[in-house]
Design an enzyme around this catalytic site. Structure first.
Site, short mmCIF file in Angstrom:
data_model
loop_
_atom_site.label_atom_id
_atom_site.label_comp_id
_atom_site.label_asym_id
_atom_site.label_seq_id
_atom_site.Cartn_x
_atom_site.Cartn_y
_atom_site.Cartn_z
N GLY A 1 -2.24 0.10 8.00
CA GLY A 1 -1.45 -0.11 6.89
C GLY A 1 -0.14 -0.40 7.24
O GLY A 1 0.29 -0.52 8.58
N SER A 2 0.52 -1.26 6.29
CA SER A 2 1.89 -1.40 6.77
C SER A 2 2.81 -0.29 6.56
O SER A 2 2.38 0.96 6.05
CB SER A 2 2.44 -2.46 5.53
N GLY A 3 4.01 -0.31 6.89
CA GLY A 3 4.99 1.04 6.84
C GLY A 3 5.03 1.38 8.09
O GLY A 3 5.76 2.53 8.30
N HIS A 4 4.36 0.98 9.32
CA HIS A 4 4.57 1.63 10.68
C HIS A 4 5.16 0.43 11.69
O HIS A 4 5.16 0.50 12.72
CB HIS A 4 3.22 1.89 11.37
N LYS B 1 -7.06 2.25 15.08
CA LYS B 1 -6.60 3.56 14.93
C LYS B 1 -7.72 4.44 14.35
O LYS B 1 -8.22 3.93 13.39
CB LYS B 1 -5.18 3.66 14.22
N ASP C 1 -9.35 2.71 8.32
CA ASP C 1 -9.19 1.48 9.30
C ASP C 1 -10.52 1.39 9.99
O ASP C 1 -11.25 0.19 10.21
CB ASP C 1 -8.56 2.05 10.56
N HIS D 1 1.02 8.54 8.28
CA HIS D 1 0.97 8.08 7.04
C HIS D 1 1.76 8.80 5.99
O HIS D 1 1.11 8.95 4.76
CB HIS D 1 -0.55 7.85 6.79
#
Lengths: 332, 208
Positions: free
Chosen positions: A53-56, A104, A109, A218
């Site tokens: 996911g984006s945001g990391h 991960k 994922d 998350h």
């Protein structure tokens, strides 16, 4: 919600456009949604592809470059990428020597990368998967999805990426990635939840005097809540759990990562690193290398994770090898 | 079921997901990462575009392409799970513009098998399966009993609703909610809830 965005639906696409503009050494494919080294593929080199996911940020796009990842596929915020996207990235960087997927351990994922690896095999690309599951806050049993992948992802990508860069074979690159994961343990605390642009509100509410213990990356809540305590005590609890979960003893050498989750200032991260150094010194554990900063974040979550990886000479040598990416850069 | 009804059902799912996206996201925020509604809405918006612009060769074709669209647009866990379910449903159906009720029941079973195989969840894990399995059982029982589609679909929707509500007391053992352990109890599972929406949409569009 107050954020520097245009439209919540366009955040990932526009961030990728900005990444491409800021880093000419990277190639961003806006249609297929991946970030790759602009000089990839390298004939005969094992390629590393990761994503999630984006945001990391800077994970994973910020770790694309010489000595680390060949490509990254960012999904929507906190949502894994889709198989088409992973397949496109995999094919774009395959130099004929095979591709290592660093995944991960989150259900989404794992499923999407598995489907992509099957599609890649159909097209003649050999894929080895390294699953990262370092978060010891999660109780692991045959009845659960298992432990989450968190901070150790950075170390797996750095060390396996260095071996690939110097010509390691597919099996060797995957093997050292798995060794790094097996030698790593992480534990996180959150003071606030992050806010997903699409949701527009924090993932959970936390009273002023409470913290989430064992939180993931998350915005999902942790395992339990506790009253906020001094950093010294929190660090001790985290390290007790880490050292109990992994065989790290007096005399061992480790890499320590004190990682901010996006909303914690460096002054607090350094303070925490100081406490980590004190506790590990008491226990006779030698910190050979350390990283302090925001590497595997959770949007604007205030919080931090501590990762301890017991290292061998080979892991240290590969950790020290040159790396040139937006988020990690030395010796090159 | 014919091609037109299959399309009508999927459009109703899309409308329902759009209307309840915030509610799904709220359920997901409690025990997951709060994007279930957003992700499903993105997927079914793409499905609607597919339905608008495609000539389908049969009922199975509608579901296979719907599944493929969900897999390539949603991501996360719900994309592969729902995508595989619809693909398996479509693949299990005989070719042609009309399928029988027993065919549809067999297809729905293939869909559940696909979800179970991919996600590894069993009943009681607090997942999609907890709504899907009782819905399928009710559907099959109605079909064996000679019921018509409206009655079978209504029974399946009721059973899915009961199954979804029953997840409130469960402790999650799969997916992201499992990281919460016992703290996941007390919250309705978002995946079971969206499965309920899908069966409810079939009941709504077939209701006499």
């Amino acid at each position: 919600m107050k954020k520097f965005i245009n439209d919540p639906n366009d955040v990932v696409a526009e961030a990728l456009a900005g990444l491409a503009a800021a880093h000419p050494e990277l190639r961003v494919d806006p249609a297929e949604r991946y970030v790759a080294r602009s000089d990839a593929p390298h004939a005969g080199k094992v390629a590393l592809v990761s994503g999630g996911g984006s945001g990391h940020e800077p994970l994973h796009g910020g770790f694309v470059g010489a000595g680390m990842l060949d490509a990254a596929c960012p999904g929507e915020v906190f949502t894994s990428p889709v198989p088409d996207q992973i397949l496109a990235a995999t094919k774009a960087v395959d130099g004929g020597a095979g591709v290592v997927h660093v995944v991960k351990n989150y259900t989404g994922d794992v499923m999407n990368f598995k489907m992509a690896a099957e599609l890649a095999a159909d097209e003649g690309v050999t894929v080895e998967t390294v699953l990262v599951d370092d978060d010891i806050a999660v109780q692991d049993s045959t009845w659960t999805a298992g432990r989450r992948g968190t901070g150790a992802t950075l170390l797996v990508e750095k060390i396996a990426g260095a071996l690939a860069e110097e010509g390691g074979k597919l099996g060797e690159v995957a093997a050292i990635g798995r060794e790094v994961n097996a030698a790593s343990a992480s534990f996180a605390y959150a003071l606030t939840a992050g806010t997903t642009p699409a949701a527009g509100r924090p993932g959970f509410d936390l009273p002023d005097d409470e913290i989430e213990v064992g939180v993931g990356i998350h915005g999902e809540p942790g395992r339990r809540r506790e009253k906020l305590r001094p950093a010294r005590e929190l660090v001790r609890s985290a390290l007790d759990a880490i050292l109990e979960a992994k065989p790290i003893d007096s005399g061992d050498r480790v890499i320590v990562l004190v990682n901010g989750l996006g909303g914690t200032p460096l002054i607090e991260l350094y303070l925490v690193y100081g406490e980590v150094a004190t506790v590990l010194a008491e226990r006779g554990v030698e910190i050979s290398r350390r990283l302090v900063g925001n590497y595997v974040t959770s949007l604007d979550m205030a919080g931090l994770s501590i990762t301890v990886t017991r290292v061998t000479d080979e892991m240290l040598r590969l950790f020290d090898a040159p790396v040139r990416t937006p988020g990690l850069r030395w010796g090159a | 079921m014919d091609v037109t009804l299959a399309i009508t059902w999927l459009r109703a799912v899309a409308d329902s997901v759009a209307a309840d996206a915030d509610e799904l996201t709220k359920l997901d925020s409690a025990i997951g990462d709060g994007d279930h509604g957003v992700n499903l809405r993105r997927g079914f918006t793409a499905v609607t575009a597919l339905l608008d612009g495609t000539e389908f060769t049969g009922v199975g074709d509608v579901f296979v392409r719907t599944g493929g669209t969900l897999i390539s647009k949603v991501g996360g866990a719900s994309g592969p799970l729902y995508g595989s379910a619809f693909r398996a449903l479509g693949k299990a159906l005989p070719p042609g513009p009309v399928v029988t009720l027993p065919d549809l029941a067999g297809g729905l079973r293939a869909g559940l098998d696909a979800v179970s195989a991919l996600g590894g969840a069993i009943p009681g894990d607090k997942t999609i399966v907890d709504a899907y399995r009782p819905a399928l059982a009710a559907f099959e029982e109605a079909v064996i009993g000679g019921a018509a589609l409206p009655e079978a679909a209504a029974g399946a929707a009721r059973a899915a609703g009961d199954g979804a509500r029953a997840t409130i007391s469960l402790t999650a053992r799969k997916g992201r909610a499992s990281y919460l352990g016992e703290r996941s109890a007390g919250h309705q599972d978002p995946g079971a809830t969206s499965t309920w929406l899908i069966f409810q949409a079939l009941a709504d569009v077939t209701a006499p």
